[in-house]
Write a protein that holds these residues in place. Structure first.
Motif, PDB file in Angstrom:
ATOM      1  N   GLN A 154       0.804  -1.189   0.143  1.00  0.00           N
ATOM      2  CA  GLN A 154       0.077   0.008   0.258  1.00  0.00           C
ATOM      3  C   GLN A 154       0.745   1.284  -0.199  1.00  0.00           C
ATOM      4  OE1 GLN A 154      -3.417   0.104  -0.389  1.00  0.00           O
ATOM      5  NE2 GLN A 154      -2.718   2.284  -0.798  1.00  0.00           N
ATOM      6  N   ALA A 155       2.074   1.467   0.914  1.00  0.00           N
ATOM      7  CA  ALA A 155       2.995   2.383   0.816  1.00  0.00           C
ATOM      8  C   ALA A 155       3.375   2.629  -0.668  1.00  0.00           C
ATOM      9  CB  ALA A 155       4.034   1.944   1.922  1.00  0.00           C
ATOM     10  N   ALA A 156       3.909   1.518  -1.245  1.00  0.00           N
ATOM     11  CA  ALA A 156       4.233   1.542  -2.680  1.00  0.00           C
ATOM     12  C   ALA A 156       3.387   2.241  -3.580  1.00  0.00           C
ATOM     13  CB  ALA A 156       4.735   0.131  -3.447  1.00  0.00           C
ATOM     14  N   ARG A 157       2.116   1.895  -3.420  1.00  0.00           N
ATOM     15  CA  ARG A 157       0.894   2.249  -4.380  1.00  0.00           C
ATOM     16  C   ARG A 157       0.683   3.876  -4.142  1.00  0.00           C
ATOM     17  NH1 ARG A 157      -1.765  -2.628  -2.584  1.00  0.00           N
ATOM     18  NH2 ARG A 157      -1.434  -4.209  -3.809  1.00  0.00           N
ATOM     19  N   ASP A 158       0.764   4.151  -2.556  1.00  0.00           N
ATOM     20  CA  ASP A 158       0.721   5.478  -2.350  1.00  0.00           C
ATOM     21  C   ASP A 158       1.788   6.507  -2.972  1.00  0.00           C
ATOM     22  OD1 ASP A 158      -1.698   4.837  -1.182  1.00  0.00           O
ATOM     23  OD2 ASP A 158      -0.881   4.684   0.834  1.00  0.00           O
ATOM     24  N   THR A 159       2.864   5.996  -2.892  1.00  0.00           N
ATOM     25  CA  THR A 159       4.056   6.640  -3.482  1.00  0.00           C
ATOM     26  C   THR A 159       4.153   6.780  -4.953  1.00  0.00           C
ATOM     27  OG1 THR A 159       5.331   6.067  -1.570  1.00  0.00           O
ATOM     28  CG2 THR A 159       6.524   6.889  -3.261  1.00  0.00           C
ATOM     29  N   MET A 160       3.557   6.013  -5.488  1.00  0.00           N
ATOM     30  CA  MET A 160       3.586   5.795  -7.105  1.00  0.00           C
ATOM     31  C   MET A 160       2.297   6.930  -7.361  1.00  0.00           C
ATOM     32  SD  MET A 160       4.269   2.241  -8.683  1.00  0.00           S
ATOM     33  CE  MET A 160       3.266   1.131  -7.304  1.00  0.00           C
ATOM     34  N   ARG A 161       1.262   6.837  -6.602  1.00  0.00           N
ATOM     35  CA  ARG A 161       0.230   7.950  -7.041  1.00  0.00           C
ATOM     36  C   ARG A 161       0.601   9.147  -6.668  1.00  0.00           C
ATOM     37  NH1 ARG A 161      -3.328   4.898  -5.000  1.00  0.00           N
ATOM     38  NH2 ARG A 161      -3.062   5.413  -3.087  1.00  0.00           N
ATOM     39  N   ARG A 162       1.294   9.555  -5.509  1.00  0.00           N
ATOM     40  CA  ARG A 162       1.845  10.736  -5.207  1.00  0.00           C
ATOM     41  C   ARG A 162       3.125  11.450  -6.067  1.00  0.00           C
ATOM     42  NH1 ARG A 162       3.758   9.719  -0.439  1.00  0.00           N
ATOM     43  NH2 ARG A 162       1.859   9.625   0.400  1.00  0.00           N
ATOM     44  N   TYR A 163       3.782  10.840  -6.790  1.00  0.00           N
ATOM     45  CA  TYR A 163       4.832  11.241  -7.676  1.00  0.00           C
ATOM     46  C   TYR A 163       4.824  10.836  -8.997  1.00  0.00           C
ATOM     47  CZ  TYR A 163       6.900  12.276  -3.052  1.00  0.00           C
ATOM     48  OH  TYR A 163       6.945  12.988  -1.767  1.00  0.00           O
ATOM     49  N   GLY A 164       4.066  10.052  -9.438  1.00  0.00           N
ATOM     50  CA  GLY A 164       3.887   9.758 -10.706  1.00  0.00           C
ATOM     51  C   GLY A 164       4.983   9.501 -11.655  1.00  0.00           C
ATOM     52  N   GLN A 165       4.985  10.333 -12.775  1.00  0.00           N
ATOM     53  CA  GLN A 165       6.092   9.810 -13.708  1.00  0.00           C
ATOM     54  C   GLN A 165       7.480  10.158 -13.178  1.00  0.00           C
ATOM     55  OE1 GLN A 165       5.254  11.855 -17.292  1.00  0.00           O
ATOM     56  NE2 GLN A 165       3.496  10.283 -17.892  1.00  0.00           N
ATOM     57  N   ARG A 166       7.523  10.899 -11.926  1.00  0.00           N
ATOM     58  CA  ARG A 166       8.911  10.881 -11.414  1.00  0.00           C
ATOM     59  C   ARG A 166       9.616   9.856 -10.962  1.00  0.00           C
ATOM     60  NH1 ARG A 166       8.647  15.795  -7.299  1.00  0.00           N
ATOM     61  NH2 ARG A 166      10.943  15.616  -7.232  1.00  0.00           N
ATOM     62  N   ILE A 167       8.699   8.698 -10.695  1.00  0.00           N
ATOM     63  CA  ILE A 167       9.201   7.298 -10.275  1.00  0.00           C
ATOM     64  C   ILE A 167       9.277   6.410 -11.538  1.00  0.00           C
ATOM     65  CG2 ILE A 167       8.976   5.239  -9.074  1.00  0.00           C
ATOM     66  CD1 ILE A 167       7.270   6.995  -6.845  1.00  0.00           C
ATOM     67  N   LEU A 168      10.547   5.868 -12.013  1.00  0.00           N
ATOM     68  CA  LEU A 168      10.520   5.232 -13.103  1.00  0.00           C
ATOM     69  C   LEU A 168      10.967   3.550 -12.993  1.00  0.00           C
ATOM     70  CD1 LEU A 168      13.037   7.452 -15.228  1.00  0.00           C
ATOM     71  CD2 LEU A 168      10.572   7.514 -15.179  1.00  0.00           C
ATOM     72  N   LEU A 169      10.154   2.866 -13.407  1.00  0.00           N
ATOM     73  CA  LEU A 169      10.091   1.532 -13.481  1.00  0.00           C
ATOM     74  C   LEU A 169      10.412   0.665 -14.653  1.00  0.00           C
ATOM     75  CD1 LEU A 169       6.640   0.901 -11.308  1.00  0.00           C
ATOM     76  CD2 LEU A 169       8.893   1.168 -10.149  1.00  0.00           C
ATOM     77  N   PRO A 170      11.135  -0.436 -14.607  1.00  0.00           N
ATOM     78  CA  PRO A 170      11.414  -1.221 -15.725  1.00  0.00           C
ATOM     79  C   PRO A 170      10.412  -1.561 -16.521  1.00  0.00           C
ATOM     80  CG  PRO A 170      12.434  -2.359 -13.734  1.00  0.00           C
ATOM     81  CD  PRO A 170      11.489  -1.054 -13.281  1.00  0.00           C
ATOM     82  N   SER A 171      10.550  -1.486 -17.838  1.00  0.00           N
ATOM     83  CA  SER A 171       9.638  -2.070 -18.699  1.00  0.00           C
ATOM     84  C   SER A 171       9.786  -3.244 -19.373  1.00  0.00           C
ATOM     85  CB  SER A 171       9.418  -1.302 -19.985  1.00  0.00           C
ATOM     86  OG  SER A 171      10.669  -1.073 -20.805  1.00  0.00           O
TER      87      SER A 171
END
Length: 412
Positions: A261-278
């Motif tokens: 849940q913490a990870a989901r909240d963080t991704m929602r908060r910062y959006g495209q500033r967090i880059l994940l592997p494709s």
């Protein structure tokens, strides 16, 4: 303004110095032999300086902790230390018993011994503050046979453990050269980073990733965060990506509802500033194969970032003016799967900006690729570095500051 003692503050000649270091090294899981001795090499300047000042040097250190597969004696560490010092370091398989006491009392000026793994003592890791640890069995046993305490264990500076925080309460204490250099360099690099600033977080840790991301992006320390390694895989899973059973098994201990849940909240908060592997790399028929993250097979775990991710992340890094990496992008020790880690490191170096790496496995990877000397700064800290970057107090630094104030007016 100086707030803890350093080596030039004391006269160590003919004095017994207890030197706490962090030489917790990556080991081969099958042979338990040291894979990389970077942390041992980083403490050499402090040990040599104390020897040159004719101190009797008693080294205290740890390797892993009880219950872990890499919890071993420090005998091979003494061998590596001897090789790097070009001077014999006696290994004493005891921490505070009769054997250790005799070895300490028999020490000659300019000589060095390494005591046993301090985490053999359950009291070492007791949940106490510096004052509680100062009354522990280890401090009570060793204080009568030492004159000074020096801490050069920045890699463990985030831990309130007996050998790290107990002694500065009882004897005049100082930071070693590595500790002082780490604090000075990291403050200079991260207090006012050059822009844009990118953080690459990888390795096997996931539980603290959300807090770290929130701090570095929220405070403006970083403009972008890239997640690779198991941390990247965990965030992909939190986003709803099917990772495959084998990849999930590697992560299962940390995939708690709270962490996800913490990870989901963080991704929602910062959006495209967090880059994940494709895409990620798997091993199939002995070969490296890049595969899209949503297509991972059940029985082939992701063990590196894929080629498309490498290309995308490299471009971002190359345009940065500050880059920081903690944790490799995959199993760099495995033939063919250090590609991602090496490519990201080379991009950091080639960007011509400030480039910093930290953590035992990250430094080990840089050594493997013969890149260590090309970074702006290399930190020995893992958890300590992350604690420092989060702006949280480091118990070891607090203990050294206490000792500075307690002993600064004495004739020492």
């Amino acid at each position: 303004m100086k707030d803890f003692h350093t080596l030039e503050d004391f006269n160590f000649k003919d004095k017994t110095v207890l030197l706490r270091v962090d030489i917790n090294c990556p080991l081969d899981r099958e042979t338990l032999k040291i894979i990389n001795d970077a942390r041992i090499r980083r403490i050499i300047p402090t040990v040599r300086e104390l020897m040159g000042k004719r101190a009797k040097v008693v080294i205290l250190a740890h390797q892993s902790r009880k219950g872990k597969w890499d919890f071993t004696s420090l005998e091979q560490h003494a061998e590596r230390l001897s090789k790097n010092l070009n001077y014999p370091v006696e290994y004493v398989d005891d921490v505070m018993g009769d054997k250790a006491m005799k070895a300490i009392r028999d020490l000659q000026p300019g000589s060095v011994i390494l005591l046993g793994n301090v985490r053999e003592l359950d009291s070492e890791t007791a949940k106490l503050d510096m004052f509680g640890h100062a009354e522990g069995e280890l401090v009570k046993a060793l204080v009568p046979v030492i004159d000074y305490y020096v801490c050069d264990a920045f890699g463990a500076a985030h831990r309130s453990q007996c050998s790290l925080v107990g002694f500065p309460i009882k004897v005049p204490s100082a930071s070693g050269r590595l500790m002082a250099k780490e604090i000075s360099a990291l403050k200079a690099i991260f207090d006012e980073p050059r822009r844009p600033s990118v953080f690459i977080l990888g390795g096997a840790k996931f539980g603290d990733a959300s807090e770290m991301i929130d701090h570095v992006l929220g405070t403006g320390m970083a403009d972008t965060v890239m997640l690779v390694g198991l941390a990247g895989n965990a965030f992909l899973y939190a986003r709803g990506t099917n990772l495959g059973e084998r990849s999930l098994n590697v992560l299962k201990e940390e995939l708690t509802d709270e962490n996800l849940q913490a990870a989901r909240d963080t991704m929602r908060r910062y959006g495209q500033r967090i880059l994940l592997p494709s895409d990620v790399a798997i091993e199939r028929d002995g070969e490296r194969l890049s595969i899209l993250v949503g297509d991972l097979p059940v029985d082939e775990p992701a063990i590196d970032i894929g080629d498309a991710t490498i290309e995308k992340f490299t471009k971002v890094i190359m345009s940065s003016r500050t880059s920081f990496m903690s944790g490799p992008a995959g199993m760099y020790e495995k033939d063919g799967f250090g590609v991602g880690t090496k490519a990201l490191m080379e991009a950091m170096i080639d960007s011509k900006g400030q480039s910093v790496i930290g953590g035992g496995h990250t430094v080990g990877a840089a050594d493997t690729f013969d890149l260590t000397d090309r970074f702006s700064y290399v930190s020995t800290g893992g958890g300590a570095l992350e604690t420092f970057l989060l702006g949280q107090p480091l118990p070891v630094i607090d203990a050294l500051k206490y000792s500075f104030n307690k002993y600064r007016f004495d004739d020492i």
